[in-house]
Design a protein around this motif. Structure first.
Motif, PDB file in Angstrom:
ATOM      1  N   PHE B   6       0.810  -1.120   0.002  1.00  0.00           N
ATOM      2  CA  PHE B   6       0.087  -0.056  -0.014  1.00  0.00           C
ATOM      3  C   PHE B   6       0.855   1.202  -0.163  1.00  0.00           C
ATOM      4  O   PHE B   6       1.540   1.508   1.079  1.00  0.00           O
ATOM      5  CB  PHE B   6      -0.823   0.001   1.194  1.00  0.00           C
ATOM      6  CG  PHE B   6      -1.963   1.062   1.263  1.00  0.00           C
ATOM      7  CD1 PHE B   6      -3.330   0.337   0.765  1.00  0.00           C
ATOM      8  CD2 PHE B   6      -1.808   2.306   1.451  1.00  0.00           C
ATOM      9  CE1 PHE B   6      -4.365   1.388   0.608  1.00  0.00           C
ATOM     10  CE2 PHE B   6      -2.839   3.372   1.435  1.00  0.00           C
ATOM     11  CZ  PHE B   6      -4.282   2.710   0.943  1.00  0.00           C
ATOM     12  N   HIS B  11      -1.783   6.762  -3.526  1.00  0.00           N
ATOM     13  CA  HIS B  11      -3.140   6.358  -3.135  1.00  0.00           C
ATOM     14  C   HIS B  11      -4.102   7.714  -3.218  1.00  0.00           C
ATOM     15  O   HIS B  11      -5.028   7.692  -3.514  1.00  0.00           O
ATOM     16  CB  HIS B  11      -3.199   5.863  -1.781  1.00  0.00           C
ATOM     17  CG  HIS B  11      -4.516   5.211  -1.554  1.00  0.00           C
ATOM     18  ND1 HIS B  11      -5.338   4.203  -1.947  1.00  0.00           N
ATOM     19  CD2 HIS B  11      -5.709   5.771  -0.683  1.00  0.00           C
ATOM     20  CE1 HIS B  11      -6.612   4.211  -1.797  1.00  0.00           C
ATOM     21  NE2 HIS B  11      -6.760   4.995  -0.828  1.00  0.00           N
ATOM     22  N   ALA B  12      -3.325   8.996  -2.948  1.00  0.00           N
ATOM     23  CA  ALA B  12      -4.078  10.077  -2.912  1.00  0.00           C
ATOM     24  C   ALA B  12      -4.766  10.368  -4.248  1.00  0.00           C
ATOM     25  O   ALA B  12      -4.342  10.112  -5.496  1.00  0.00           O
ATOM     26  CB  ALA B  12      -3.341  11.171  -2.784  1.00  0.00           C
ATOM     27  N   PRO B  13      -6.143  10.644  -4.242  1.00  0.00           N
ATOM     28  CA  PRO B  13      -6.962  10.677  -5.441  1.00  0.00           C
ATOM     29  C   PRO B  13      -6.230  11.225  -6.673  1.00  0.00           C
ATOM     30  O   PRO B  13      -6.224  10.479  -7.582  1.00  0.00           O
ATOM     31  CB  PRO B  13      -8.066  11.503  -4.927  1.00  0.00           C
ATOM     32  CG  PRO B  13      -8.224  11.324  -3.719  1.00  0.00           C
ATOM     33  CD  PRO B  13      -6.771  11.078  -3.339  1.00  0.00           C
ATOM     34  N   LEU B  16      -3.277   9.121  -7.588  1.00  0.00           N
ATOM     35  CA  LEU B  16      -3.581   7.622  -8.388  1.00  0.00           C
ATOM     36  C   LEU B  16      -4.042   7.919  -9.783  1.00  0.00           C
ATOM     37  O   LEU B  16      -3.663   6.889 -10.681  1.00  0.00           O
ATOM     38  CB  LEU B  16      -4.761   7.205  -7.476  1.00  0.00           C
ATOM     39  CG  LEU B  16      -5.130   5.839  -7.735  1.00  0.00           C
ATOM     40  CD1 LEU B  16      -4.236   4.652  -7.410  1.00  0.00           C
ATOM     41  CD2 LEU B  16      -6.802   5.329  -6.876  1.00  0.00           C
ATOM     42  N   LYS B  17      -5.051   8.867  -9.825  1.00  0.00           N
ATOM     43  CA  LYS B  17      -5.554   8.998 -11.236  1.00  0.00           C
ATOM     44  C   LYS B  17      -4.070   9.588 -12.411  1.00  0.00           C
ATOM     45  O   LYS B  17      -4.307   8.777 -13.405  1.00  0.00           O
ATOM     46  CB  LYS B  17      -6.238  10.077 -11.488  1.00  0.00           C
ATOM     47  CG  LYS B  17      -7.849   9.810 -10.852  1.00  0.00           C
ATOM     48  CD  LYS B  17      -8.524  11.143 -10.276  1.00  0.00           C
ATOM     49  CE  LYS B  17      -9.776  10.765  -9.326  1.00  0.00           C
ATOM     50  NZ  LYS B  17     -10.507  11.789  -9.059  1.00  0.00           N
ATOM     51  N   ALA B  20      -2.395   6.177 -12.931  1.00  0.00           N
ATOM     52  CA  ALA B  20      -3.201   5.376 -13.716  1.00  0.00           C
ATOM     53  C   ALA B  20      -3.095   5.719 -15.354  1.00  0.00           C
ATOM     54  O   ALA B  20      -3.272   5.007 -16.143  1.00  0.00           O
ATOM     55  CB  ALA B  20      -4.807   5.289 -13.287  1.00  0.00           C
ATOM     56  N   ALA B  23       0.237   5.125 -16.523  1.00  0.00           N
ATOM     57  CA  ALA B  23       0.538   3.525 -16.577  1.00  0.00           C
ATOM     58  C   ALA B  23      -0.151   2.913 -17.734  1.00  0.00           C
ATOM     59  O   ALA B  23       0.411   1.897 -18.460  1.00  0.00           O
ATOM     60  CB  ALA B  23      -0.243   2.773 -15.356  1.00  0.00           C
ATOM     61  N   ALA B  24      -1.209   3.588 -18.261  1.00  0.00           N
ATOM     62  CA  ALA B  24      -1.798   3.293 -19.791  1.00  0.00           C
ATOM     63  C   ALA B  24      -0.964   3.488 -21.020  1.00  0.00           C
ATOM     64  O   ALA B  24      -1.220   3.019 -22.117  1.00  0.00           O
ATOM     65  CB  ALA B  24      -3.061   3.629 -19.793  1.00  0.00           C
ATOM     66  N   PHE B  82       3.133   1.432  -8.744  1.00  0.00           N
ATOM     67  CA  PHE B  82       1.809   1.699  -9.133  1.00  0.00           C
ATOM     68  C   PHE B  82       1.127   0.171  -9.079  1.00  0.00           C
ATOM     69  O   PHE B  82       0.186  -0.003  -8.735  1.00  0.00           O
ATOM     70  CB  PHE B  82       1.437   2.311 -10.403  1.00  0.00           C
ATOM     71  CG  PHE B  82       0.140   2.291 -10.932  1.00  0.00           C
ATOM     72  CD1 PHE B  82      -0.898   3.177 -10.124  1.00  0.00           C
ATOM     73  CD2 PHE B  82      -0.403   1.863 -11.923  1.00  0.00           C
ATOM     74  CE1 PHE B  82      -2.149   3.286 -10.477  1.00  0.00           C
ATOM     75  CE2 PHE B  82      -1.727   1.805 -12.461  1.00  0.00           C
ATOM     76  CZ  PHE B  82      -2.435   2.440 -11.540  1.00  0.00           C
ATOM     77  N   ILE B  86      -1.785  -1.301  -6.934  1.00  0.00           N
ATOM     78  CA  ILE B  86      -3.139  -1.805  -7.299  1.00  0.00           C
ATOM     79  C   ILE B  86      -3.484  -3.136  -6.960  1.00  0.00           C
ATOM     80  O   ILE B  86      -4.742  -3.553  -6.572  1.00  0.00           O
ATOM     81  CB  ILE B  86      -3.758  -1.464  -8.607  1.00  0.00           C
ATOM     82  CG1 ILE B  86      -2.776  -2.078  -9.827  1.00  0.00           C
ATOM     83  CG2 ILE B  86      -3.798   0.236  -9.050  1.00  0.00           C
ATOM     84  CD1 ILE B  86      -3.120  -1.719 -11.355  1.00  0.00           C
ATOM     85  N   LEU B  89      -4.548  -2.942  -3.407  1.00  0.00           N
ATOM     86  CA  LEU B  89      -5.939  -2.630  -3.221  1.00  0.00           C
ATOM     87  C   LEU B  89      -6.827  -3.621  -3.810  1.00  0.00           C
ATOM     88  O   LEU B  89      -7.924  -3.813  -3.100  1.00  0.00           O
ATOM     89  CB  LEU B  89      -6.322  -1.523  -4.501  1.00  0.00           C
ATOM     90  CG  LEU B  89      -5.664   0.005  -4.033  1.00  0.00           C
ATOM     91  CD1 LEU B  89      -6.114   0.898  -5.010  1.00  0.00           C
ATOM     92  CD2 LEU B  89      -6.174   0.583  -2.716  1.00  0.00           C
ATOM     93  N   GLN B  90      -6.475  -4.678  -4.787  1.00  0.00           N
ATOM     94  CA  GLN B  90      -7.064  -5.581  -5.164  1.00  0.00           C
ATOM     95  C   GLN B  90      -7.432  -6.723  -3.971  1.00  0.00           C
ATOM     96  O   GLN B  90      -8.355  -7.075  -3.612  1.00  0.00           O
ATOM     97  CB  GLN B  90      -6.341  -6.410  -6.157  1.00  0.00           C
ATOM     98  CG  GLN B  90      -7.169  -7.347  -6.962  1.00  0.00           C
ATOM     99  CD  GLN B  90      -7.984  -6.915  -8.133  1.00  0.00           C
ATOM    100  OE1 GLN B  90      -7.664  -5.652  -8.785  1.00  0.00           O
ATOM    101  NE2 GLN B  90      -9.217  -7.298  -8.222  1.00  0.00           N
ATOM    102  N   ILE B  92      -7.088  -6.007  -0.858  1.00  0.00           N
ATOM    103  CA  ILE B  92      -7.774  -5.488   0.167  1.00  0.00           C
ATOM    104  C   ILE B  92      -9.317  -5.734   0.075  1.00  0.00           C
ATOM    105  O   ILE B  92     -10.236  -5.975   0.901  1.00  0.00           O
ATOM    106  CB  ILE B  92      -7.494  -3.926   0.455  1.00  0.00           C
ATOM    107  CG1 ILE B  92      -6.198  -3.886   1.189  1.00  0.00           C
ATOM    108  CG2 ILE B  92      -8.552  -3.437   1.425  1.00  0.00           C
ATOM    109  CD1 ILE B  92      -5.602  -2.302   1.168  1.00  0.00           C
ATOM    110  N   THR B  93      -9.710  -5.409  -1.187  1.00  0.00           N
ATOM    111  CA  THR B  93     -10.975  -5.135  -1.501  1.00  0.00           C
ATOM    112  C   THR B  93     -11.692  -6.909  -2.054  1.00  0.00           C
ATOM    113  O   THR B  93     -12.817  -6.849  -2.180  1.00  0.00           O
ATOM    114  CB  THR B  93     -11.305  -4.362  -2.717  1.00  0.00           C
ATOM    115  OG1 THR B  93     -10.556  -4.475  -3.781  1.00  0.00           O
ATOM    116  CG2 THR B  93     -11.042  -2.885  -2.310  1.00  0.00           C
TER     117      THR B  93
END
Lengths: 100, 100
Positions: B6, B11-13, B16-17, B20, B23-24, B82, B86, B89-90, B92-93
DNA sequence: CCCACTACTTGACACAATGGAAAGTACTCA
DNA sequence: TGAGTACTTTCCATTGTGTCAAGTAGTGGG
């Protein structure tokens, strides 16, 4: 494609973990969550309070031999908000799995 | 099970964006990222600076007719961080997808 | 009955994070 | 030289998060 809304209340690390733990079960004890997150009583108490104020979490006190303990659970609203938040995280990050 | 850590920096919004989006692709323009996130120049500039200081992002200035523009990309370190975030996050969720 | 103990809850305080606004920098073009 | 582009940095206000200590409520022992 599932609906998703980025929820800043849920996104904060500790609250995300709280919600994830609660989403996995019907309810859980305050103490157990605190140990999982490894935070102080006061930190957990305040984060739970924020989630309760948003009606994402509910609590009930149960009498036990040593006094009473708090059982926590996600409300229906909380479950929905958490679900939408992780859908949104999924949407944001899945781009990276299909690079151009 | 993929390794995951983590990462609060990621992680901050907004960060993270940013990660992301980067990363693409191989690289992306500052202006494009700013429009995607819908934030001010100063906010994006500061968040990028933090990511650069962590060696997660690198930038290069390219001369164009109107002056110069900044192209941003994730470093190898950034891509790894990154990816691990994720995965975490995966992890955890995903509990919530297999309720007891 | 009083005190200790458990299990949180709340308040005071410090400090880091985030964002908007505006000034600053660097470069180019007319 | 002056305007415009594309960020960058500074100043400032607000919010978030954490620690620590004190407060609250209920229970059991002496």
């Amino acid at each position: 494609m599932p609906k998703g809304k980025f929820d800043e209340l849920i996104h904060a690390p500790n609250r995300l973990k709280i919600c994830a733990l609660l989403a996995a079960v019907k309810e859980s004890e305050f103490r157990v969550i605190r140990e999982e997150l490894d935070v102080s009583d006061s930190v957990l108490s305040k984060q739970i309070k924020l989630l309760e104020e948003a009606n994402y979490v509910q609590s009930r006190k149960v009498n036990v031999i040593t006094g009473k303990v708090t059982w926590l659970s996600l409300t229906k609203t909380g479950r929905k908000a958490f679900s939408e938040h992780i859908n949104e995280l999924q949407r944001i990050t899945e781009l990276s799995k299909n690079p151009l």
